[in-house]
Write an enzyme that holds these catalytic residues in place. Structure first.
Site, mmCIF file in Angstrom:
data_model
loop_
_atom_site.group_PDB
_atom_site.id
_atom_site.type_symbol
_atom_site.label_atom_id
_atom_site.label_comp_id
_atom_site.label_asym_id
_atom_site.label_seq_id
_atom_site.Cartn_x
_atom_site.Cartn_y
_atom_site.Cartn_z
ATOM 1 C CD GLU A 71 -37.967 -8.691 -36.507
ATOM 2 O OE1 GLU A 71 -37.361 -9.486 -36.684
ATOM 3 O OE2 GLU A 71 -38.826 -9.065 -36.437
ATOM 4 N N GLY A 72 -33.470 -7.377 -34.028
ATOM 5 C CA GLY A 72 -31.896 -7.004 -33.783
ATOM 6 C C GLY A 72 -31.018 -5.483 -33.196
#
Length: 570
Positions: free
Chosen positions: A434-435
């Site tokens: 998620e990043g």
């Protein structure tokens, strides 16, 4: 290990940090009364520890299995998931008009924490579905909402997010998946996506994939990306799953941890028969996907809290039971519990304080979602600032706490039987997906410091500065304010070189501010004594560590480029 959930701690944070009683004064959240909140927390805690917790072990040792017919979950998972659906646990924060209970997002966050503390890998499934719901609530058409949201709300169908591809990795703008118009308003989807959590399983009757792809003649980069709804099974005239939609799970990854969460390689349109629907406008995919991604980033930060809570409980229980050596300086040479030795006590206090700080940070970010839904524009800006902090710092803490948990167990922590090693393995992915946390830090200094012409950052620092009392905390806030302003005008290399230590400093400042508030609100009962002690430990011992990062956050990038990295192999 005690499996008793931390409902008292969660309730305290909901009241003192999320101010859930204030939310209940609004018509939208009027049902979030004290008795309802208590019932939700108690019920979710009992369900998590009684139904999801007992299958955590088999989820790790057996894990999800790939077959020619798709992914098969370990024994007990399908029935445990159906119990989750039947209990209505997925409906907590979904708007009433879409089949949910309409309770605050922050209360839904609390439910997910309890589920994930019992079984982190399993809880990824409803976590991703929450994100899919958010994307459709904000960007889906009326027909899409009517067909899909009631099923996603209950969890009868699950949702996924499909961004990553084999070559582009984190560079979403370079993705190659394609979508071609079919002439009837639908699209033909073709491409491969990797690292898709719960991209396939045998627990629900349908899986709703949200897929980023390019349409013909789309502009390059992220400006040319569109978002598509692609179900595993196409719906019939009655809205029921029917024929397969040419979505194939090619394989699942063999991972360090989270074995109960199948991480899939998905192939769309191998037979040119994968049909999707556009969500939002063409080329509007990133805007829609960021709704889902930002939600997911908060919930990944929540995974840090889940792992921290589980590791802390496991370590404290072991330290209370393990007897070894007399306490140094004691007249009585009788062997004592290791919990009574100063260094072990230090580790337990650090684990508890860091877990509480991470929880306060994530819940404080989560309640901004609710405030923004009530029309508070400042809350939306505050959420933008807090999201990279909640995602990155809470997952860093989850890793730290899980590692300390292994240390408390000693050699027994390094063997699998105690379960401490599983938490350490499960935690390691959270700063990556998620990043990555480096991307979160870059987002903080590259976009968020200048949000609303810098007013969002200034407003946060003003709140911290005007109410903080502890001397180390006020000093840290000063450094955050000074460095943040200088980074705003720095060149790109210097700004990015400083980004990670600065993110940590700002995160600790916010956590310290929130811990100080909890210290002030705590009473003198047993719970309050624990809260005051852990908050004081945080302010006296952890906050000063962050002050020490000021030098790194102020250093130019030159040192990073002093040599060619190939020389590090010399």
């Amino acid at each position: 290990m005690t499996s008793s959930p931390a409902t008292a701690e969660i309730r305290f944070v909901l009241v003192t940090i999320a101010h859930i009683r204030d939310l209940a004064q609004h018509d939208r959240f009027a049902d979030a009364s004290d008795d309802v909140v208590d019932a939700v927390l108690e019920g979710a805690g009992e369900f998590a520890s009684g139904v999801w917790g007992p299958i955590n072990g088999i989820g790790d040792t057996v894990g999800a299995q790939w077959t020619d017919d798709g992914v098969v979950m370990p024994d007990g998972y399908a029935s445990a998931y159906q119990a989750y659906v039947e209990g209505g646990w997925g409906t907590i924060g979904v708007p009433v008009e879409h089949g949910g209970q309409g309770l605050p997002f922050v209360l839904q966050t609390a439910v997910l924490e309890l589920l994930g503390t019992a079984n982190t890998g399993f809880a990824l499934c409803p976590t991703l579905t929450v994100g899919a719901i958010e994307a459709l609530v904000h960007h889906g058409s009326a027909d899409q909402q009517a067909l899909y949201l009631p099923q996603l709300a209950t969890g009868a169908w699950t949702g996924t997010m499909n961004l990553t591809e084999p070559q582009p990795g984190s560079d979403v703008g370079a993705l190659r998946a394609q979508a071609f118009p079919r002439g009837d308003g639908t699209w033909s989807i073709k491409g491969t996506k990797i690292y898709i959590s719960f991209g396939d399983h045998d627990m629900a009757e349908n899986i709703v994939h949200l897929v980023l792809a390019r349409t013909p003649n789309a502009p390059p980069g992220t400006r040319g990306i569109s978002l598509f709804l692609v179900p595993k099974f196409r719906l019939d005239a009655a809205g029921k799953p029917a024929e397969p939609n040419d979505v194939k799970v090619v394989s699942i990854e063999h991972k360090l941890g989270l074995h109960a969460s199948p991480t899939c390689v998905l192939s769309f349109g191998d037979h040119d028969d994968c049909i999707g629907e556009l969500i939002g406008p063409e080329h509007g995919g990133m805007r829609a996907m960021f709704t889902m991604m930002n939600n997911a980033r908060l919930n990944v930060g929540l995974q840090g809290v889940q792992i921290g809570e589980a590791a802390t409980r496991k370590a404290v229980s072991y330290a209370l039971e393990r007897v070894q050596s007399a306490r140094a300086g004691a007249a009585d040479r009788t062997p004592a519990r290791i919990a009574d030795h100063p260094d072990v006590r230090r580790m337990l206090m650090r684990m508890s304080a860091q877990t509480q700080a991470a929880r306060a940070l994530v819940y404080y970010a989560a309640v901004q979602v609710d405030l923004a839904a009530l029309g508070d524009e400042e809350a939306q800006d505050r959420l933008e600032i807090l999201t990279p902090l909640a995602k990155a710092h809470a997952t860093d803490l989850g890793n730290e706490i899980a590692s300390i948990g292994v240390q408390v167990h000693g050699g027994m922590g390094y063997v699998e039987e105690t379960g401490a090693a599983q938490l350490f393995r499960d935690a390691r992915i959270t700063p990556i997906y998620e990043g990555t946390n480096g991307i979160q830090a870059a987002d903080l200094v590259g976009r968020k410091l200048g949000l609303s012409n810098g007013k969002a950052f200034e407003a946060l620092l003003t709140d911290l500065r005007t109410t903080a009392k502890a001397a180390p905390l006020t000093e840290l806030i000063y450094h955050c304010e000074d460095i943040g302003r200088r980074l705003t005008g720095a060149n790109a290399d210097d700004r990015l070189a400083a980004s990670y230590p600065f993110l940590t400093m700002l995160s600790v400042a916010v956590c310290g501010w929130l811990m100080e508030q909890q210290h002030s609100a705590a009473t003198d009962d047993d719970f309050g004594q624990v809260k005051k002690a852990t908050a004081a430990f945080y302010l006296d011992q952890i906050v000063p560590e962050a002050i020490g990062l000021a030098a790194a956050a102020s250093a130019p990038a030159d040192q990073l480029y002093a040599i060619d990295p190939a020389l590090l192999l010399a």
